[in-house]
Enzyme design. Sequence first.
Site, PDB file in Angstrom:
ATOM      1  N   ASP A  11     -57.602-113.959  65.376  1.00 17.38           N
ATOM      2  CA  ASP A  11     -57.462-114.556  64.132  1.00 17.38           C
ATOM      3  C   ASP A  11     -58.380-114.585  63.290  1.00 17.38           C
ATOM      4  O   ASP A  11     -58.642-115.395  62.198  1.00 17.38           O
ATOM      5  CB  ASP A  11     -57.332-116.126  64.862  1.00 17.38           C
ATOM      6  CG  ASP A  11     -58.603-116.350  65.592  1.00 17.38           C
ATOM      7  OD1 ASP A  11     -59.601-115.654  65.431  1.00 17.38           O
ATOM      8  OD2 ASP A  11     -58.604-117.569  66.531  1.00 17.38           O
ATOM      9  N   GLU A  17     -53.515-111.114  71.698  1.00 16.24           N
ATOM     10  CA  GLU A  17     -54.054-112.581  71.649  1.00 16.24           C
ATOM     11  C   GLU A  17     -53.259-113.389  70.793  1.00 16.24           C
ATOM     12  O   GLU A  17     -53.704-114.324  69.909  1.00 16.24           O
ATOM     13  CB  GLU A  17     -55.446-112.708  71.465  1.00 16.24           C
ATOM     14  CG  GLU A  17     -56.175-114.130  71.886  1.00 16.24           C
ATOM     15  CD  GLU A  17     -57.731-114.129  71.572  1.00 16.24           C
ATOM     16  OE1 GLU A  17     -58.001-114.640  70.317  1.00 16.24           O
ATOM     17  OE2 GLU A  17     -58.740-113.779  72.435  1.00 16.24           O
ATOM     18  N   GLU A  58     -58.877-119.947  60.981  1.00 12.99           N
ATOM     19  CA  GLU A  58     -58.412-119.153  61.879  1.00 12.99           C
ATOM     20  C   GLU A  58     -56.800-119.558  62.203  1.00 12.99           C
ATOM     21  O   GLU A  58     -56.144-118.758  62.611  1.00 12.99           O
ATOM     22  CB  GLU A  58     -59.430-119.099  63.308  1.00 12.99           C
ATOM     23  CG  GLU A  58     -60.527-118.325  62.987  1.00 12.99           C
ATOM     24  CD  GLU A  58     -61.717-118.958  62.431  1.00 12.99           C
ATOM     25  OE1 GLU A  58     -61.719-120.158  61.956  1.00 12.99           O
ATOM     26  OE2 GLU A  58     -63.042-118.336  62.319  1.00 12.99           O
ATOM     27  N   HIS A 114     -71.005-120.893  65.907  1.00 15.89           N
ATOM     28  CA  HIS A 114     -70.820-120.321  64.579  1.00 15.89           C
ATOM     29  C   HIS A 114     -69.575-120.810  63.696  1.00 15.89           C
ATOM     30  O   HIS A 114     -69.398-120.341  62.536  1.00 15.89           O
ATOM     31  CB  HIS A 114     -70.476-118.769  64.670  1.00 15.89           C
ATOM     32  CG  HIS A 114     -69.565-118.588  65.366  1.00 15.89           C
ATOM     33  ND1 HIS A 114     -68.057-118.353  64.621  1.00 15.89           N
ATOM     34  CD2 HIS A 114     -68.969-118.145  66.693  1.00 15.89           C
ATOM     35  CE1 HIS A 114     -67.020-118.102  65.558  1.00 15.89           C
ATOM     36  NE2 HIS A 114     -67.562-117.972  66.764  1.00 15.89           N
ATOM     37  N   ARG A 129     -67.090-122.142  61.046  1.00 11.67           N
ATOM     38  CA  ARG A 129     -67.159-122.615  59.871  1.00 11.67           C
ATOM     39  C   ARG A 129     -66.998-124.193  59.621  1.00 11.67           C
ATOM     40  O   ARG A 129     -67.701-124.851  58.717  1.00 11.67           O
ATOM     41  CB  ARG A 129     -66.163-121.782  58.807  1.00 11.67           C
ATOM     42  CG  ARG A 129     -66.600-120.570  58.339  1.00 11.67           C
ATOM     43  CD  ARG A 129     -65.539-119.711  57.641  1.00 11.67           C
ATOM     44  NE  ARG A 129     -66.121-118.826  56.579  1.00 11.67           N
ATOM     45  CZ  ARG A 129     -66.525-117.525  57.008  1.00 11.67           C
ATOM     46  NH1 ARG A 129     -66.594-117.089  58.224  1.00 11.67           N
ATOM     47  NH2 ARG A 129     -66.773-116.645  56.239  1.00 11.67           N
ATOM     48  N   HIS A 170     -76.286-116.615  65.955  1.00  7.76           N
ATOM     49  CA  HIS A 170     -75.231-115.858  65.111  1.00  7.76           C
ATOM     50  C   HIS A 170     -76.086-115.555  63.899  1.00  7.76           C
ATOM     51  O   HIS A 170     -76.727-116.234  63.492  1.00  7.76           O
ATOM     52  CB  HIS A 170     -74.087-116.615  64.935  1.00  7.76           C
ATOM     53  CG  HIS A 170     -72.935-116.000  64.419  1.00  7.76           C
ATOM     54  ND1 HIS A 170     -72.838-115.662  63.268  1.00  7.76           N
ATOM     55  CD2 HIS A 170     -71.825-115.677  65.107  1.00  7.76           C
ATOM     56  CE1 HIS A 170     -71.585-114.855  62.968  1.00  7.76           C
ATOM     57  NE2 HIS A 170     -70.919-115.023  64.054  1.00  7.76           N
TER      58      HIS A 170
HETATM   59  C1  UD1 Z   1     -66.274-114.287  61.726  1.00 11.50           C
HETATM   60  C2  UD1 Z   1     -64.741-114.854  61.912  1.00 11.50           C
HETATM   61  C3  UD1 Z   1     -64.607-115.773  62.976  1.00 11.50           C
HETATM   62  C4  UD1 Z   1     -64.915-115.347  64.493  1.00 11.50           C
HETATM   63  C5  UD1 Z   1     -66.384-114.916  64.291  1.00 11.50           C
HETATM   64  C6  UD1 Z   1     -66.979-114.200  65.358  1.00 11.50           C
HETATM   65  C7  UD1 Z   1     -63.362-115.128  59.711  1.00 11.50           C
HETATM   66  C8  UD1 Z   1     -63.095-115.796  58.747  1.00 11.50           C
HETATM   67  N1  UD1 Z   1     -64.422-115.520  60.578  1.00 11.50           N
HETATM   68  O1  UD1 Z   1     -66.896-115.450  61.462  1.00 11.50           O
HETATM   69  O2  UD1 Z   1     -63.066-116.145  63.145  1.00 11.50           O
HETATM   70  O3  UD1 Z   1     -64.756-116.181  65.335  1.00 11.50           O
HETATM   71  O4  UD1 Z   1     -66.650-114.138  63.010  1.00 11.50           O
HETATM   72  O5  UD1 Z   1     -68.297-114.150  65.641  1.00 11.50           O
HETATM   73  O6  UD1 Z   1     -62.867-114.049  60.000  1.00 11.50           O
HETATM   74  N2  UD1 Z   1     -73.537-111.450  59.255  1.00 11.50           N
HETATM   75  C9  UD1 Z   1     -74.506-110.300  59.210  1.00 11.50           C
HETATM   76  N3  UD1 Z   1     -74.087-109.310  60.169  1.00 11.50           N
HETATM   77  C10 UD1 Z   1     -73.294-109.387  61.136  1.00 11.50           C
HETATM   78  C11 UD1 Z   1     -72.397-110.339  61.141  1.00 11.50           C
HETATM   79  C12 UD1 Z   1     -72.384-111.321  60.411  1.00 11.50           C
HETATM   80  O7  UD1 Z   1     -75.500-110.418  58.751  1.00 11.50           O
HETATM   81  O8  UD1 Z   1     -73.112-108.470  61.805  1.00 11.50           O
HETATM   82  C13 UD1 Z   1     -73.751-112.702  58.251  1.00 11.50           C
HETATM   83  C14 UD1 Z   1     -73.372-112.122  56.950  1.00 11.50           C
HETATM   84  O9  UD1 Z   1     -74.269-112.645  55.960  1.00 11.50           O
HETATM   85  C15 UD1 Z   1     -71.967-112.545  56.786  1.00 11.50           C
HETATM   86  C16 UD1 Z   1     -71.763-113.833  57.536  1.00 11.50           C
HETATM   87  O10 UD1 Z   1     -72.788-113.461  58.781  1.00 11.50           O
HETATM   88  O11 UD1 Z   1     -71.732-112.641  55.456  1.00 11.50           O
HETATM   89  C17 UD1 Z   1     -70.485-114.190  58.008  1.00 11.50           C
HETATM   90  O12 UD1 Z   1     -69.765-113.354  58.526  1.00 11.50           O
HETATM   91  P1  UD1 Z   1     -68.365-113.546  58.604  1.00 11.50           P
HETATM   92  O13 UD1 Z   1     -67.562-112.521  59.423  1.00 11.50           O
HETATM   93  O14 UD1 Z   1     -67.703-113.773  57.285  1.00 11.50           O
HETATM   94  O15 UD1 Z   1     -68.006-114.941  59.356  1.00 11.50           O
HETATM   95  P2  UD1 Z   1     -68.487-115.303  60.772  1.00 11.50           P
HETATM   96  O16 UD1 Z   1     -68.791-116.812  60.658  1.00 11.50           O
HETATM   97  O17 UD1 Z   1     -69.010-114.293  61.444  1.00 11.50           O
HETATM   98  N1  UDP Z   2     -71.364-112.689  72.799  1.00 13.15           N
HETATM   99  C1  UDP Z   2     -72.252-111.356  72.900  1.00 13.15           C
HETATM  100  N2  UDP Z   2     -73.687-111.685  72.495  1.00 13.15           N
HETATM  101  C2  UDP Z   2     -73.941-112.768  72.157  1.00 13.15           C
HETATM  102  C3  UDP Z   2     -73.025-114.106  71.822  1.00 13.15           C
HETATM  103  C4  UDP Z   2     -71.862-113.808  72.235  1.00 13.15           C
HETATM  104  O1  UDP Z   2     -71.705-110.462  73.330  1.00 13.15           O
HETATM  105  O2  UDP Z   2     -75.141-112.994  71.570  1.00 13.15           O
HETATM  106  C5  UDP Z   2     -69.898-112.522  73.253  1.00 13.15           C
HETATM  107  C6  UDP Z   2     -69.399-113.477  74.319  1.00 13.15           C
HETATM  108  O3  UDP Z   2     -69.407-113.150  75.634  1.00 13.15           O
HETATM  109  C7  UDP Z   2     -67.783-113.532  73.818  1.00 13.15           C
HETATM  110  C8  UDP Z   2     -68.062-112.983  72.202  1.00 13.15           C
HETATM  111  O4  UDP Z   2     -69.135-112.531  71.865  1.00 13.15           O
HETATM  112  O5  UDP Z   2     -67.095-112.406  74.589  1.00 13.15           O
HETATM  113  C9  UDP Z   2     -67.422-114.328  71.414  1.00 13.15           C
HETATM  114  O6  UDP Z   2     -68.004-114.077  69.926  1.00 13.15           O
HETATM  115  P1  UDP Z   2     -68.055-115.060  68.911  1.00 13.15           P
HETATM  116  O7  UDP Z   2     -68.602-116.467  69.658  1.00 13.15           O
HETATM  117  O8  UDP Z   2     -68.886-114.456  67.881  1.00 13.15           O
HETATM  118  O9  UDP Z   2     -66.555-115.467  68.248  1.00 13.15           O
HETATM  119  P2  UDP Z   2     -65.374-116.190  69.128  1.00 13.15           P
HETATM  120  O10 UDP Z   2     -65.137-115.711  70.278  1.00 13.15           O
HETATM  121  O11 UDP Z   2     -65.725-117.460  68.621  1.00 13.15           O
HETATM  122  O12 UDP Z   2     -64.329-115.531  68.016  1.00 13.15           O
END
Ligand code: UD1
Ligand code: UDP
Length: 367
Positions: A95, A117, A131, A204, A206, A236
């Site tokens: 999602d 999923e 999501e 994490h 939003r 995160h």
């Molecule tokens: C995203 C997804 C969320 C998912 C989550 C898993 C959307 C809108 N959100 O949220 O559904 O549950 O990922 O973790 O699709 N950043 C880094 N390096 C990285 C990753 C993130 O620096 O490798 C920082 C960046 O500043 C980026 C911010 O995190 O802009 C947010 O990342 P983003 O993918 O927009 O949203 P998540 O909160 O990670």
């Molecule tokens: N996870 C990981 N390293 C971490 C934290 C989480 O590998 O430091 C894994 C966790 O086991 C799970 C997935 O990341 O499988 C969940 O990711 P996240 O919480 O970012 O996203 P969501 O599942 O909420 O979309």
Amino acid sequence: MKILSVFGTRPETIKMAPIIERLKHTRGVESIVCVTAQHRHMLDQFMNLFGIQSDFDLNIMKPNQTLTEITTSILTQLKEVLRQVKPDLLLVQGDTTTAMAGALAAFYEHIPVGHVEAGLRTGNMMMPWPEEMNRKLIGSIATLHFAPTETAKNHLLRENIPTDKIFVTGNTVIDALHFTLKNSKSPAFDFIDPTKRLILVTGHRRENFGEGFQSICKALKKLSERKDVQIVYPVHLNPNVQAPVRFILGEAKNVHLMEPVDYFTFVFLMEKAHLILTDSGGVQEEAPSLAKPVLVMREVTERPEGIAAGTARLVGTDETKIIREAELLLDDSEQYKIMAHAHNPYGDGHAAERIVQHILEHHEASV
Ligand code: UD1
Ligand code: UDP
């Protein structure tokens, strides 16, 4: 048959890896991988681990990116990839905005979409945000819906998705979990204090930014004052998470903050944990398999199966409630035992196999 898998974040990588591995060894299938790199670091950290190589990398991540930026960059760039590859099917997972924009880009190019999923719903468009909207949009676009559970299938039926296009497969995260437990070993973890009970934390969402995260961190700080617990928290990389966590917990005793860890390491951290506090989707699915109680720091969840089985509890983000529920499990061994039993509502480790089989059958029937 040409199958293009599109993903870009940490959880999508973990959950697509078993399918990509299976496709690689399936005769008659050409498997092509396009990463959006919505997560740059947390994607790269996982690609090598799972032995996945991308054929296309859209490299869209910007610090603190907006949903509009993610969506428009993917739509613009993916169009070119789709025109070049001309896949028979595009696969997206979950999602995220990558999954939603990937499905929409395919729809614009008349390419059928398979949704891994499928059918998770809270019924509340704002929780989780964005999501819930993403998965509803993908559900409207997709041709094939791979639902992890019967509950998810029923959500799709209620939205008038034809029953012969929905396949209950289990969740591929359990495939990834089983693979990890079988093929890797626990690291040494020199930061873990064996005399204390480990509380593992992730977060994490939003909708928890701002007050929600402050309240979660204050609860963790209070819990960390207990002499019998140690909190381990891989934080995160989202700046909206990093800032409050580092500010409130940076100096706290008994709290070990760390960078996000790779999947194998995280699985063994879950195994070592006494209790898990999270707002993550994937962690809610994995923890019951490991018999670890989970307190879900959200108001609602699209994963009610763990709650129904009694292995997870919804506690929201209220400081007092998080402390109360965590202390109940720390102090009342009967309550702990009730939650800490192995339960496997999310799959048996063979989801990827089923998904690939259904794709092939559907393809054969349609040519
Ligand atoms: C995203 C997804 C969320 C998912 C989550 C898993 C959307 C809108 N959100 O949220 O559904 O549950 O990922 O973790 O699709 N950043 C880094 N390096 C990285 C990753 C993130 O620096 O490798 C920082 C960046 O500043 C980026 C911010 O995190 O802009 C947010 O990342 P983003 O993918 O927009 O949203 P998540 O909160 O990670
Ligand atoms: N996870 C990981 N390293 C971490 C934290 C989480 O590998 O430091 C894994 C966790 O086991 C799970 C997935 O990341 O499988 C969940 O990711 P996240 O919480 O970012 O996203 P969501 O599942 O909420 O979309």
